[in-house]
Design an enzyme around this catalytic site. Structure first.
Site, PDB file in Angstrom:
ATOM      1  CE  LYS A  30     -16.995  -6.279   4.578  1.00  0.00           C
ATOM      2  NZ  LYS A  30     -16.323  -7.521   5.018  1.00  0.00           N
ATOM      3  CD  GLU A  80      -1.773  -2.351   1.600  1.00  0.00           C
ATOM      4  OE1 GLU A  80      -0.581  -2.601   1.899  1.00  0.00           O
ATOM      5  OE2 GLU A  80      -2.698  -3.183   1.721  1.00  0.00           O
ATOM      6  CG  MET A  98      22.993  12.124   2.402  1.00  0.00           C
ATOM      7  SD  MET A  98      24.169  13.147   1.496  1.00  0.00           S
ATOM      8  CE  MET A  98      23.137  13.780   0.161  1.00  0.00           C
ATOM      9  CG  PHE A 131      -9.500  -9.392  11.617  1.00  0.00           C
ATOM     10  CD1 PHE A 131      -8.244  -9.820  12.030  1.00  0.00           C
ATOM     11  CD2 PHE A 131      -9.810  -9.422  10.262  1.00  0.00           C
ATOM     12  CE1 PHE A 131      -7.318 -10.273  11.107  1.00  0.00           C
ATOM     13  CE2 PHE A 131      -8.878  -9.876   9.337  1.00  0.00           C
ATOM     14  CZ  PHE A 131      -7.633 -10.299   9.756  1.00  0.00           C
ATOM     15  CD  GLN A 132      -7.163  -7.166   7.853  1.00  0.00           C
ATOM     16  OE1 GLN A 132      -8.099  -6.947   7.093  1.00  0.00           O
ATOM     17  NE2 GLN A 132      -6.013  -7.678   7.439  1.00  0.00           N
TER      18      GLN A 132
END
Lengths: 168, 575
Positions: free
Chosen positions: B161, B49, B471, B111-112
């Site tokens: 949802k 993502e 760097m 969940f999630q």
């Protein structure tokens, strides 16, 4: 120097969180913050006391304006304004000391709002220094519990909160 | 019309002009994905993502449109965070849509479940949690409006949802009016007149152009101002391409690794005209000694940027293009031959020191970048990563194409380049898009090679491979007694990695291979990766050390002289 800002914002879920999170992440030094309804339904009014120089306070104001739900920010520090705070102080009081405490309350125009067997709950409204003074005088009796609201402010006279604090 | 929440999302996106979204599916966005095939929107399936957010950002930067990314709740949403923060720091307009657990489960550690609106509060311009279907069309409309207007930035919409599944009446709302959000676009005429007076009186004026010029499509006005009043132009990293870098008045990038003559110009100018730039520490270095002789005009659409880092003489809040349009008629034609001659002398001195004008040993990254420039005529869309590779790219590629450099400036996000280039290539299918990256940053998101192949994108990837977090190593060499702690990097065989994805590749170890290999990559119809094995301990010069002022640059040691700083006493080390 301490500045008093009046902030108007849309009353949406999470808006207080947006404001307080902004203060934390921008490292602004906030002395007190109160929030409640304003005269307009759907608009909340917040009074913020910020410690910092003019540059810092200007940044606070500009950053607040970046929040979509903030509609108006006014610095009333240099205005003639009514500044008030409310405190509830539960102080240890016996039959012997009760009279003395009540006398102090009279001087400060505070009032006893609850009397217990060994305590007195006092309500006081005023500027911070007045409340500080009463607290200092009550401390020797034993303060059991205390709550202070933080400052609320309103400009004196006719100017409503829509008339000043132009966006920069 | 009656639609599900999921359909409302796509319907609104289509009406907002969205044709591409970047995302990964998951439990909380199943309704969205179920409805997607009915709409004319191309979904790009990324592999992480973070890449979805960077790709949306790259798409936005290349096209000027709003980029859109999509992720599920919980880990899908948190994986977007780095990409959203990157977009926030660089004022990139993206809309991130995340699924949230169903309304009854919110706050129950389901969940999630994660509080993504809470997490992204400080890194979004605004965000929404939608738990009521009736709000959804308005939220979508507002989100795009806020993302693209004023100072652009990322907006996140978290949709429960059950809201996606519910059905309700849909009407595309009119453009929103938000009482707390009315960006000032037109500059105050009095301030504009003051600015014009200062410009007309200046003897050594200098323009500092930032990303705001590009975001407000003010490049033509910038050019007119520079040419009309004969004012040289320094850019920030993100302002690169606001003026073609081969333009005679272009001084390239200033700042920590800016051109020496650009930095000297900043320190000597008597009038600095900053347009859409925010005086970032990487530009200013020691703030109190920045542009000490200059009065400063600051044009910015964000009032909070004015006076944030530096006190200015004439602040102008407004859209860069509109402000410049009101300013231009008040500016008198002028020439500044003495000033430009001084700058030309500094430029010649820089040229003498330039590594490309020294006898070359080994494979210099600067030579690789310069070869990329020569092969593409400054017209490619360059997408650079972060670190040494980013600075070499900025120094040695002369960007003549507007929006021709895409890079993570503010947040400095390693791993940005490959996914951002995916977005850029999709936004500009006909453009030649090059990724320049280091071996460290490339390994942070190289899983996206799969997306490149799946989308059949002809991206060209140049890895400046020095086996170090370069760097970091450079700072350790200069300021941490050469203790290379945690900076040596064992990389894979990048050509074999490319081969595993079916991507053409080449390894380059000698200077004479550079040109032909780049030419071959450009001719190759598909994607190609080149692993340039550059000199491992090459440094980026010039460098303004920590705490130093811009004129106190550490310059490249000239041949017979031993390495020494000609100024700059590092007071503190911070990277």
């Amino acid at each position: 120097m301490k500045h008093t800002l009046i902030v108007l914002m849309e009353d949406r879920p999470g808006v207080l969180n947006r404001v307080s999170s902004l203060f934390r992440r921008r490292n602004f030094n906030i002395e007190s913050l109160t929030v409640g309804h304003s005269e307009t339904p759907g608009i909340s009014r917040m009074t913020v006391v910020v410690d910092g120089d003019d540059t810092v306070v200007e940044q606070v104001s500009k950053q607040l304006y970046k929040l979509i739900h903030v509609t108006k920010v006014t610095d009333v520090t240099s205005e003639a304004a009514v500044l008030r705070e409310l405190a509830l102080i539960k102080v240890h009081a016996t039959a012997n000391t009760r009279g003395e405490i009540m006398q102090l309350c009279d001087i400060f125009r505070a009032k006893a709002v609850d009397v217990g067997a060994d305590s007195l709950t006092i309500e006081i409204t005023g500027q911070e220094d007045k409340i500080d003074s009463l607290i200092a005088l009550l401390r020797p009796f034993g303060i059991k519990e205390m709550v202070r609201t933080g400052r609320v402010a309103m400009v004196r006279g006719w100017s409503g909160n829509g008339s000043r604090g132009a966006r920069s | 019309m009656n639609l599900t929440g999921a359909q409302m999302v796509w319907e609104s996106l289509v009406r907002e002009g969205v044709d591409t979204v970047f995302g990964i599916s998951g439990g909380a966005v199943l309704h969205l994905y179920h409805a997607l095939p009915d709409y004319p929107i191309h979904h790009v399936l990324v592999r992480h993502e973070q890449a979805a957010a960077h790709a949306a950002d790259g798409y936005a930067r290349a096209s000027g449109k709003v980029g859109v990314c999509l992720a599920t709740s919980g880990p899908g949403a948190t994986n977007l965070v780095t990409g959203i923060a990157t977009a926030m720091m660089d004022s990139s307009p993206i809309v991130a849509i995340t699924g949230q657990v169903a309304t009854p489960f919110i706050g129950k550690d389901a969940f999630q479940e994660v509080d993504i609106t809470g997490i992204t509060l400080p890194i979004t311009k605004h965000n929404y949690l939608v738990t009521d279907l009736r709000e959804l069309p308005y939220v979508l409309r507002e989100a795009f409006y806020i993302a693209r207007s004023g100072r652009p930035g990322p907006v996140l919409i978290d949709i429960a949802k059950d809201v996606q599944a519910a059905t309700g009446e849909y009407e595309y709302p009119p453009e929103p009016t938000l009482p707390g959000y009315r960006p000032t676009l037109v500059g105050n005429p009095r301030q504009v007149a003051q600015a014009a007076a200062l410009i007309n009186a200046a003897r050594q004026p200098l323009i500092l152009a930032g990303r705001g010029v590009i975001l407000s499509d003010a490049a033509p006005e910038l050019r007119q101002l520079a040419e009309k009043a004969d004012i040289p132009v320094v850019t920030t990293l993100l302002g690169i391409s606001a003026l073609p870098e081969t333009h005679p008045l272009s001084l390239g990038m200033g700042g920590m690794h800016g051109e020496a003559y650009a930095n000297l110009a900043i320190q000597e100018t008597d009038l600095l005209i900053a347009i859409g730039a925010r005086f970032d520490d990487r530009l200013t270095s020691a703030l109190r000694r920045f542009a000490p002789k200059a009065r400063i005009i600051h044009i910015d659409i964000d009032p909070a940027e004015i006076g944030k880092n530096i006190a200015v003489d004439v602040p102008i809040v407004g859209d860069a293009a509109l402000v410049l349009r009101s300013l231009l008629p008040l500016v008198e034609p002028a020439t500044h031959p003495e000033w430009l001659k001084q700058i030309a002398i500094w430029r010649a001195q820089s040229s003498e020191r330039d590594i490309l004008n020294q006898p070359m040993t080994g494979l210099c990254p600067q030579y690789v970048v310069r070869s990329l420039y020569e092969a593409t005529g400054g017209q490619a869309i360059m997408v650079s990563d972060v670190g040494q590779n980013q600075m070499w790219e900025a120094q040695y590629y002369q960007h003549d194409r507007l929006r021709g450099l895409i890079s993570s400036g503010g947040l400095g996000t390693m791993g940005f380049a490959l996914p951002a280039a995916i977005g850029a290539q999709l936004a500009r299918p006909d453009a030649l898009v090059w990724v320049t990256t280091g071996d460290g940053g490339f390994q942070m998101n190289m899983q996206e090679l799969a997306t490149v192949v799946q989308e059949k994108l002809p991206l060209k990837i140049a890895i400046l491979n020095n086996g170090y977090l370069g760097m970091v190593r450079q700072w350790q060499e200069m300021f941490f007694s050469r203790r290379y702690s945690g900076s040596h990097l064992l990389g894979p065989d990048f050509c074999q990695i490319a081969a595993a994805y079916g991507i053409a590749s080449a390894r380059v170890t000698e200077p004479e291979q550079v040109g032909p290999t780049i030419a071959r990559a450009i001719e190759h119809p598909g994607p190609m990766l080149i692993d340039f094995r550059i000199n491992p301990e090459e440094n980026v010069y010039p460098m303004v050390g920590p705490g130093a002022a811009l004129e106190e640059m550490i310059r490249r040691p000239t041949a017979p002289v031993l390495a020494q700083a000609d100024g700059g006493t590092p007071e503190e080390a911070e990277s």
